[in-house]
Design an enzyme around this catalytic site. Sequence first.
Site, PDB file in Angstrom:
ATOM      1  N   LYS A 129       0.870  -1.172   0.000  1.00  0.00           N
ATOM      2  CA  LYS A 129       0.000   0.000   0.000  1.00  0.00           C
ATOM      3  C   LYS A 129       0.905   1.218   0.000  1.00  0.00           C
ATOM      4  O   LYS A 129       1.770   1.370   0.872  1.00  0.00           O
ATOM      5  CB  LYS A 129      -0.894  -0.020   1.235  1.00  0.00           C
ATOM      6  CG  LYS A 129      -1.783   1.209   1.327  1.00  0.00           C
ATOM      7  CD  LYS A 129      -2.765   1.085   2.473  1.00  0.00           C
ATOM      8  CE  LYS A 129      -3.586   2.348   2.621  1.00  0.00           C
ATOM      9  NZ  LYS A 129      -4.484   2.289   3.762  1.00  0.00           N
ATOM     10  N   LYS A 143      -2.462  -1.727  -3.661  1.00  0.00           N
ATOM     11  CA  LYS A 143      -3.300  -0.534  -3.619  1.00  0.00           C
ATOM     12  C   LYS A 143      -2.438   0.703  -3.744  1.00  0.00           C
ATOM     13  O   LYS A 143      -1.448   0.793  -3.026  1.00  0.00           O
ATOM     14  CB  LYS A 143      -4.025  -0.551  -2.273  1.00  0.00           C
ATOM     15  CG  LYS A 143      -4.884   0.621  -2.008  1.00  0.00           C
ATOM     16  CD  LYS A 143      -5.443   0.464  -0.628  1.00  0.00           C
ATOM     17  CE  LYS A 143      -6.233   1.711  -0.337  1.00  0.00           C
ATOM     18  NZ  LYS A 143      -6.684   1.750   0.999  1.00  0.00           N
TER      19      LYS A 143
HETATM   20  C1  PBG Z   1      -7.103   3.378   5.551  1.00  0.00           C
HETATM   21  C2  PBG Z   1      -7.555   3.303   4.130  1.00  0.00           C
HETATM   22  C3  PBG Z   1      -7.405   4.295   3.138  1.00  0.00           C
HETATM   23  C4  PBG Z   1      -8.014   3.775   1.979  1.00  0.00           C
HETATM   24  C5  PBG Z   1      -8.490   2.519   2.306  1.00  0.00           C
HETATM   25  N1  PBG Z   1      -8.167   2.242   3.622  1.00  0.00           N
HETATM   26  C6  PBG Z   1      -6.878   5.657   3.231  1.00  0.00           C
HETATM   27  C7  PBG Z   1      -5.477   5.926   3.503  1.00  0.00           C
HETATM   28  O1  PBG Z   1      -4.646   5.047   3.672  1.00  0.00           O
HETATM   29  O2  PBG Z   1      -5.175   7.116   3.592  1.00  0.00           O
HETATM   30  C8  PBG Z   1      -8.100   4.469   0.661  1.00  0.00           C
HETATM   31  C9  PBG Z   1      -9.139   3.947  -0.279  1.00  0.00           C
HETATM   32  C10 PBG Z   1      -9.413   4.822  -1.442  1.00  0.00           C
HETATM   33  O3  PBG Z   1      -8.696   5.812  -1.698  1.00  0.00           O
HETATM   34  O4  PBG Z   1     -10.386   4.526  -2.154  1.00  0.00           O
HETATM   35  N2  PBG Z   1      -8.148   3.068   6.440  1.00  0.00           N
END
Ligand code: PBG
Length: 327
Positions: free
Chosen positions: A199, A253
């Site tokens: 991520k 992601k």
């Molecule tokens: C953290 C989380 C995020 C997203 C999913 N889980 C945000 C981040 O890490 O700042 C992002 C998902 C998206 O942008 O659609 N709980």
Amino acid sequence: MSAQFPVARPRRLRRDPALRRMVAGTRLHAADLILPMFAKEGITEPQPVASMPGVYQHTRDSLRKAAHDAAEAGVGGVILFGIPAVKDARGSAADDPDGVLQVALRDVAAEVGDSIVVMADTCLDEFTDNGHCGILTPSGDVDNDLTLERYASIAVAQVEAGSQVVAPSGMMDGQVGAIRSALDAAGHGGVPILAYSAKYASAFFGPFRDAAECAPQFGDRSTHQQDPAGPLREALREVRLDLAEGADMVMVKPALAYLDVIAQFRAEVDVPVAAYQVSGEYAMVEAAAANGWVDRERMIMESLVAIKRAGADMILTYWATEVARRL
Ligand code: PBG
């Protein structure tokens, strides 16, 4: 074009739609798609998310309806995020059995039964008053190991509320292992973990922070999320650690900007690989389409096919229900 030897003519297989359909190697199926949904506490009408046209912060009723529609369309699963009315430094609502996400999980599990998979995002940023994914040290950094204790407790609360899968997204070291041990100790050894393994500290999460009301109040997430410029082997290290700690499925992601990472994961690991087509990927297409600059439906389908072709078995997408209906 005459030749002594037969000439290769790839165009032969592109002549008509039936041929193209038969030889297409990449097929989307509704069951591959997972719908992320936002449950907000204390609202009486669903709230549209301005930067994500078509996406809502749900009331209890509208959430149940959206889950019902997703199940009816045949999507594979839903993943829930909660936005509590009250936030504090430790994100107390996140593991409160009556917290917004647990209520939402119970509602959705009751609505869809076991027809589709009900999952929870396991993180703290929607629940902390500072918008960070964990417990802060006095100097404002995220304390890894104190945060793990919170994640473990949150995962147990989510499963006890009806989540069939937990998906830790905070990028703390050791989070999969900590959650696995806690679930096992609580008698939930059969509940799988979908690990957000690679991520990135991504600008593509921008609109999500409006949707989930979780923008960090200071600083950013680059001390725990991966650097987009980091080497592929760093992503592989993360995924190997998650598998060693007991991850059952892994995730990349964002998706479209990280197809190389998806392809590497597919080649390296023997568990299902998911990819998250995130809020910014959604917003880009919706904004361009609203201006009449692109063909919305074709861009949606092409991006999903590309993510699948790169190696994703499942795709988290805000278009899940719409696309599942079209397939
Ligand atoms: C953290 C989380 C995020 C997203 C999913 N889980 C945000 C981040 O890490 O700042 C992002 C998902 C998206 O942008 O659609 N709980």
